[in-house]
Design an enzyme around this catalytic site. Sequence first.
Site, mmCIF file in Angstrom:
data_model
loop_
_atom_site.group_PDB
_atom_site.id
_atom_site.type_symbol
_atom_site.label_atom_id
_atom_site.label_comp_id
_atom_site.label_asym_id
_atom_site.label_seq_id
_atom_site.Cartn_x
_atom_site.Cartn_y
_atom_site.Cartn_z
ATOM 1 N N GLU A 82 46.335 3.433 156.278
ATOM 2 C CA GLU A 82 45.804 4.615 155.224
ATOM 3 C C GLU A 82 44.475 4.663 155.495
ATOM 4 O OE1 GLU A 82 46.035 2.919 151.115
ATOM 5 O OE2 GLU A 82 48.114 3.054 151.575
ATOM 6 N N CYS A 101 59.272 2.164 147.859
ATOM 7 C CA CYS A 101 58.352 1.015 148.245
ATOM 8 C C CYS A 101 59.260 -0.208 148.579
ATOM 9 C CB CYS A 101 57.679 0.522 146.887
ATOM 10 S SG CYS A 101 56.402 -0.698 147.524
ATOM 11 N N ASN A 102 59.053 -0.867 149.902
ATOM 12 C CA ASN A 102 60.036 -1.624 150.291
ATOM 13 C C ASN A 102 59.692 -2.940 149.742
ATOM 14 O OD1 ASN A 102 61.573 -2.241 153.007
ATOM 15 N ND2 ASN A 102 60.257 -0.234 153.267
ATOM 16 N N THR A 103 58.332 -3.283 149.294
ATOM 17 C CA THR A 103 58.037 -4.729 148.316
ATOM 18 C C THR A 103 58.688 -4.535 146.846
ATOM 19 O OG1 THR A 103 55.815 -4.440 149.755
ATOM 20 C CG2 THR A 103 56.033 -5.977 147.755
ATOM 21 N N ASP A 152 56.798 4.580 144.218
ATOM 22 C CA ASP A 152 56.083 3.736 145.189
ATOM 23 C C ASP A 152 54.967 3.074 144.806
ATOM 24 O OD1 ASP A 152 55.484 2.446 147.899
ATOM 25 O OD2 ASP A 152 53.976 4.106 148.318
ATOM 26 N N SER A 153 54.384 1.972 145.429
ATOM 27 C CA SER A 153 52.832 1.559 144.866
ATOM 28 C C SER A 153 51.906 2.511 145.031
ATOM 29 C CB SER A 153 52.850 0.309 145.836
ATOM 30 O OG SER A 153 52.631 0.654 147.315
ATOM 31 N N TYR A 194 50.997 -3.330 146.406
ATOM 32 C CA TYR A 194 52.010 -4.417 146.014
ATOM 33 C C TYR A 194 52.346 -5.528 146.735
ATOM 34 C CZ TYR A 194 53.932 -1.277 142.020
ATOM 35 O OH TYR A 194 53.753 -0.405 140.958
ATOM 36 N N GLY A 195 51.844 -5.231 148.069
ATOM 37 C CA GLY A 195 52.198 -6.438 148.978
ATOM 38 C C GLY A 195 51.889 -7.752 148.804
ATOM 39 N N CYS A 242 58.298 -0.849 155.672
ATOM 40 C CA CYS A 242 57.215 -0.683 154.921
ATOM 41 C C CYS A 242 57.047 0.907 154.916
ATOM 42 C CB CYS A 242 55.712 -1.237 155.418
ATOM 43 S SG CYS A 242 54.173 -0.781 154.437
ATOM 44 N N THR A 243 56.599 1.571 153.797
ATOM 45 C CA THR A 243 56.315 2.889 153.746
ATOM 46 C C THR A 243 55.746 3.533 154.760
ATOM 47 O OG1 THR A 243 54.723 2.507 152.192
ATOM 48 C CG2 THR A 243 56.897 3.016 151.226
ATOM 49 N N HIS A 244 54.571 2.843 155.155
ATOM 50 C CA HIS A 244 53.471 3.282 156.154
ATOM 51 C C HIS A 244 53.956 3.386 157.677
ATOM 52 C CE1 HIS A 244 51.438 2.381 152.422
ATOM 53 N NE2 HIS A 244 50.260 2.739 152.837
HETATM 54 N N1 DGL Z 1 54.755 0.643 149.797
HETATM 55 C C1 DGL Z 1 54.421 -0.786 150.167
HETATM 56 C C2 DGL Z 1 55.570 -1.017 150.976
HETATM 57 O O1 DGL Z 1 56.441 -0.532 151.477
HETATM 58 C C3 DGL Z 1 53.232 -0.996 151.213
HETATM 59 C C4 DGL Z 1 52.059 -0.894 150.559
HETATM 60 C C5 DGL Z 1 51.714 -1.988 149.501
HETATM 61 O O2 DGL Z 1 51.601 -3.072 149.799
HETATM 62 O O3 DGL Z 1 51.705 -1.641 148.417
HETATM 63 O O4 DGL Z 1 56.030 -2.167 151.089
#
Ligand code: DGL
Length: 270
Positions: free
Chosen positions: A155, A74-76, A11-12, A43-44, A187-189
């Site tokens: 976060e 990570c989705n991004t 993940d990012s 990463y967004g 998104c992971t969060h």
């Molecule tokens: N992990 C990123 C996602 O799931 C969210 C945080 C980021 O922008 O890095 O898209």
Amino acid sequence: MSREDPIGIFDSGIGGLTVANAVSKQLPNEEIIYFGDTAHLPYGDKSSEAIQHYSSHIADFLLGKKCKLILIACNTASAAAFTTVKAHVGGKVPLLNVIDPVVSAVATDDSIKKIGIIGTKGTIKSAVYEHKLKILRPDLESVSLATALLASMIEAGFYNNSVSQAVINSYLAYPDFSDIDGMILACTHYPLIETEISSFFNDRVKIFDSTYIVATEVKKKLAALNLLSEARSNTHHFYVSDYTESFELTTKLFFQEKIHLEHCGIWEEG
Ligand code: DGL
């Protein structure tokens, strides 16, 4: 490759621990090697090229740790780099992302006629969910919105309180969302604010939280390849490319239990 080899998840940053946690719960016999690219987070807002470069390098790191499967949590990164990393990894190990399993869960749910999607700027701009859904369910209407503040808000510990409620309400009041019957948390969060999102819609919208769906996909894939471990011999490892105490403290939000982060300077090495 053997059944006892670990699963690599990256993940990012530390948000992907929500996915790692779901995998660990569904597959308690599996060892996980997690890599959070905290040096480059978030990463967004990054370009696809940068994310592709980071992701390929992280995949090499996980291959070096003998991972039998790699999951992009990570989705991004799944949106920007899945194809690149797949070509990079070649046929060495199976590579999964967090988008395809959710797309198929939504597409096969006939109760969903209009779906909302929320995620980072990068994920939403890629329109990857819309494209993939259109192929599987041409009749399904999708509407998406970049909710850039949510990841950093969570976060910082703002969820299930008045601040998060105000921010969530302001995003979800987006007029196109008024008649959705499903929502993808891309998104992971966002699993941490699932209840708040659901309450905004008076619990009438079906929420697709990728963590459980993706963990099930990992299990299916390993079973199909006869690679499910029968007993766990090693502890999980959680690596980050930049270590701070604040990251370490925040892990509990996402993994639900205290874990230890190990600094691993894959960028300094080359
Ligand atoms: N992990 C990123 C996602 O799931 C969210 C945080 C980021 O922008 O890095 O898209």
